[in-house]
Design a protein around this motif. Structure first.
Motif, mmCIF file in Angstrom:
data_model
loop_
_atom_site.group_PDB
_atom_site.id
_atom_site.type_symbol
_atom_site.label_atom_id
_atom_site.label_comp_id
_atom_site.label_asym_id
_atom_site.label_seq_id
_atom_site.Cartn_x
_atom_site.Cartn_y
_atom_site.Cartn_z
ATOM 1 N N ARG A 1 0.808 -1.157 0.092
ATOM 2 C CA ARG A 1 -0.124 -0.086 -0.107
ATOM 3 C C ARG A 1 0.820 1.446 0.056
ATOM 4 N NH1 ARG A 1 -2.608 -3.564 -1.197
ATOM 5 N NH2 ARG A 1 -4.566 -4.292 -0.521
ATOM 6 N N ARG A 2 1.956 1.342 0.584
ATOM 7 C CA ARG A 2 2.855 2.635 0.636
ATOM 8 C C ARG A 2 3.901 2.277 -0.422
ATOM 9 N NH1 ARG A 2 3.343 0.637 5.814
ATOM 10 N NH2 ARG A 2 5.612 0.326 5.754
ATOM 11 N N LEU A 3 3.720 2.991 -1.656
ATOM 12 C CA LEU A 3 4.500 2.817 -2.677
ATOM 13 C C LEU A 3 5.015 4.503 -2.752
ATOM 14 C CD1 LEU A 3 1.916 1.004 -5.165
ATOM 15 C CD2 LEU A 3 3.724 0.136 -3.341
ATOM 16 N N ALA A 4 6.496 4.258 -3.379
ATOM 17 C CA ALA A 4 6.987 5.505 -3.403
ATOM 18 C C ALA A 4 7.607 5.293 -4.803
ATOM 19 C CB ALA A 4 8.169 5.824 -2.511
ATOM 20 N N ILE A 5 7.965 6.704 -5.502
ATOM 21 C CA ILE A 5 8.762 6.807 -6.825
ATOM 22 C C ILE A 5 9.962 7.637 -6.799
ATOM 23 C CG2 ILE A 5 7.039 8.868 -7.414
ATOM 24 C CD1 ILE A 5 7.078 7.380 -10.240
ATOM 25 N N ILE A 6 10.829 7.120 -7.519
ATOM 26 C CA ILE A 6 12.086 8.104 -7.884
ATOM 27 C C ILE A 6 11.948 8.654 -9.352
ATOM 28 C CG2 ILE A 6 14.385 8.312 -7.835
ATOM 29 C CD1 ILE A 6 14.613 5.602 -6.482
ATOM 30 N N ALA A 7 11.483 9.715 -9.302
ATOM 31 C CA ALA A 7 11.126 10.533 -10.617
ATOM 32 C C ALA A 7 12.430 10.808 -11.330
ATOM 33 C CB ALA A 7 10.324 11.834 -10.498
ATOM 34 N N GLY A 8 12.140 10.903 -12.819
ATOM 35 C CA GLY A 8 13.256 11.321 -13.584
ATOM 36 C C GLY A 8 13.259 13.044 -13.597
ATOM 37 N N PRO A 9 13.836 13.534 -14.175
ATOM 38 C CA PRO A 9 14.096 15.115 -14.289
ATOM 39 C C PRO A 9 12.703 15.694 -14.922
ATOM 40 C CG PRO A 9 15.924 14.129 -15.335
ATOM 41 C CD PRO A 9 15.015 12.898 -15.076
ATOM 42 N N ALA A 10 12.216 16.660 -14.248
ATOM 43 C CA ALA A 10 10.943 17.190 -14.561
ATOM 44 C C ALA A 10 11.141 17.996 -15.996
ATOM 45 C CB ALA A 10 10.458 18.330 -13.502
ATOM 46 N N ALA A 11 12.250 18.462 -16.347
ATOM 47 C CA ALA A 11 12.556 19.146 -17.765
ATOM 48 C C ALA A 11 12.349 18.153 -19.129
ATOM 49 C CB ALA A 11 14.107 19.696 -17.788
ATOM 50 N N THR A 12 12.203 16.753 -18.677
ATOM 51 C CA THR A 12 11.903 15.743 -19.691
ATOM 52 C C THR A 12 10.550 15.269 -19.762
ATOM 53 O OG1 THR A 12 12.696 13.863 -18.314
ATOM 54 C CG2 THR A 12 14.540 14.960 -19.262
ATOM 55 N N THR A 13 10.158 15.132 -20.884
ATOM 56 C CA THR A 13 8.846 14.426 -21.075
ATOM 57 C C THR A 13 8.479 13.192 -20.536
ATOM 58 O OG1 THR A 13 9.475 13.671 -23.375
ATOM 59 C CG2 THR A 13 8.244 15.639 -23.316
ATOM 60 N N THR A 14 9.782 12.306 -20.413
ATOM 61 C CA THR A 14 9.620 10.978 -19.919
ATOM 62 C C THR A 14 9.618 11.029 -18.294
ATOM 63 O OG1 THR A 14 11.834 10.704 -20.303
ATOM 64 C CG2 THR A 14 10.439 9.486 -21.803
ATOM 65 N N GLY A 15 10.293 12.020 -17.676
ATOM 66 C CA GLY A 15 10.098 12.251 -16.464
ATOM 67 C C GLY A 15 8.878 12.627 -15.926
ATOM 68 N N ASN A 16 8.365 13.539 -16.610
ATOM 69 C CA ASN A 16 7.080 14.055 -16.225
ATOM 70 C C ASN A 16 5.868 12.790 -16.526
ATOM 71 O OD1 ASN A 16 7.305 16.590 -15.282
ATOM 72 N ND2 ASN A 16 7.629 17.352 -17.345
ATOM 73 N N GLU A 17 6.240 12.188 -17.539
ATOM 74 C CA GLU A 17 5.092 11.223 -17.935
ATOM 75 C C GLU A 17 4.863 9.963 -17.182
ATOM 76 O OE1 GLU A 17 5.635 8.532 -21.531
ATOM 77 O OE2 GLU A 17 3.985 9.738 -22.304
#
Length: 338
Positions: A177-193
């Motif tokens: 239930r407790r799931l976390a994410i390491i996101a990619g750079p916000a400046a990239t489309t794949t990071g945001n997507e």
């Protein structure tokens, strides 16, 4: 080294006839074509590519600028690009941006100076004035994997939304239930997507995604290590960390082991971008796999279509979930969905 005059003399034809054969001109008789090709083979003649490019205004060369050559995903992408281009009669020059916009622009300028016929780019960020200018100038260009919104060139990419939905559903079924994410750079489309796909999937299953469970990475292993160390220091650490690319997942794995913890017994790890290494880690890592080879081949075909005057098409291919055992698949008994 044999020249075109030597080939003409051995074949008993004019230099013009040799040139027509080498350029696949239809006006040459089958007998003359056979004799010229036999002379080329016997003499080991190789056409002068530079001279030919000056005559035809084509170099039969494509440029590829990838985000990080050390990332196995981009290495595999580059290989598929080179193989497809070679099959279509083109060579490829590769530039490594190393996730740095200024280095990306350096490679783009260098490739354009070398008079490439077309350019494949996986943008290091979402706002490059140089790439915008290149597109406006009409230079044949295709974005692959990543893209720049508002820039009117074909895009060849994978859609990971459904695969991320499948991943969260899989983790939910395992009882996490407790799931976390390491996101990619916000400046990239794949990071945001990928962040938005993860957020949507969590919402679908009624799971909260607090800000403390969203860590900002940069598609590099060090950031995966740093963010995971932060997650592990929380009063209530996540049960599973989802890294938005493979290098950050390896960094996350290092951070967990540095704490003396075990995967998946103490915390699970999942990744976007499956790589061959993941089957050899202990445990093998559950991941979202992109059709890397297909993406590279489709990108080359789209670019060659532009170069050769045909209408190119953008291509979107589906990613898929590959279930292994890094999230407790072999040790956790699925709980109810309550």
């Amino acid at each position: 080294m044999a020249g075109i005059k030597d080939v003409a003399a051995q074949a008993g034809v004019s230099v013009a006839t040799v040139s027509r054969v080498l350029n696949s001109h239809p006006s040459v008789s089958p007998d003359a074509r056979r004799r010229v090709l036999a002379a080329v083979e016997a003499l080991g003649y190789r056409p002068n590519a530079v001279a030919r490019s000056l005559r035809t205004d084509q170099t039969r060369t494509l440029g590829l600028v990838i985000s990080d050559v050390l990332n196995p995903y981009f290495t595999a992408l580059a290989r598929s690009v080179e193989e497809e281009a070679r099959g279509l009669g083109y060579s490829v020059i590769i530039g490594n941006a190393d996730e740095r916009p200024e280095q990306q622009d350096h490679h783009v300028r260098t490739l354009l100076d070398r008079r490439i016929d077309g350019l494949l780019v996986s943008p290091a960020d979402g706002d490059s004035p140089l790439l915008t200018d290149v597109a406006r100038a009409g230079t044949p260009m295709v974005f692959v994997d990543r893209w720049m919104p508002g820039v009117d060139v074909p895009v060849v990419r994978a859609d990971g939304h459904r695969a991320v939905q499948d991943l969260v559903a899989h983790l939910h079924a395992l009882g996490h239930r407790r799931l976390a994410i390491i996101a990619g750079p916000a400046a990239t489309t794949t990071g945001n997507e990928r962040v938005e796909a993860f957020r949507d999937a969590m919402r679908t299953h009624g799971l909260a995604l607090p800000d403390t469970y969203i860590g900002q990475g940069d598609f590099q292993a060090d950031s995966g290590r740093r963010v995971t160390e932060h997650f592990l220091s929380l009063p209530e650490p996540p049960e599973v960390v989802f890294a938005a690319d493979n290098l950050m997942a390896l960094g996350a794995l290092d951070a967990v082991r540095a704490r003396g913890l075990r995967v998946p017994e103490d915390i699970g790890i999942a990744a976007f971008d499956d790589i061959p290494w993941f089957v050899h880690t202990a445990p093998p890592i559950t991941a979202v796999a992109q059709p890397t080879g297909e993406l590279g081949r489709a990108a080359v075909r789209a670019l060659v279509d532009i170069v050769e005057g045909r209408a190119p098409q953008s291509v979107t291919l589906p990613a898929r979930l590959v279930v292994r055992s890094s999230c407790g698949e072999d040790t956790v008994t699925p709980r109810s969905n309550a």
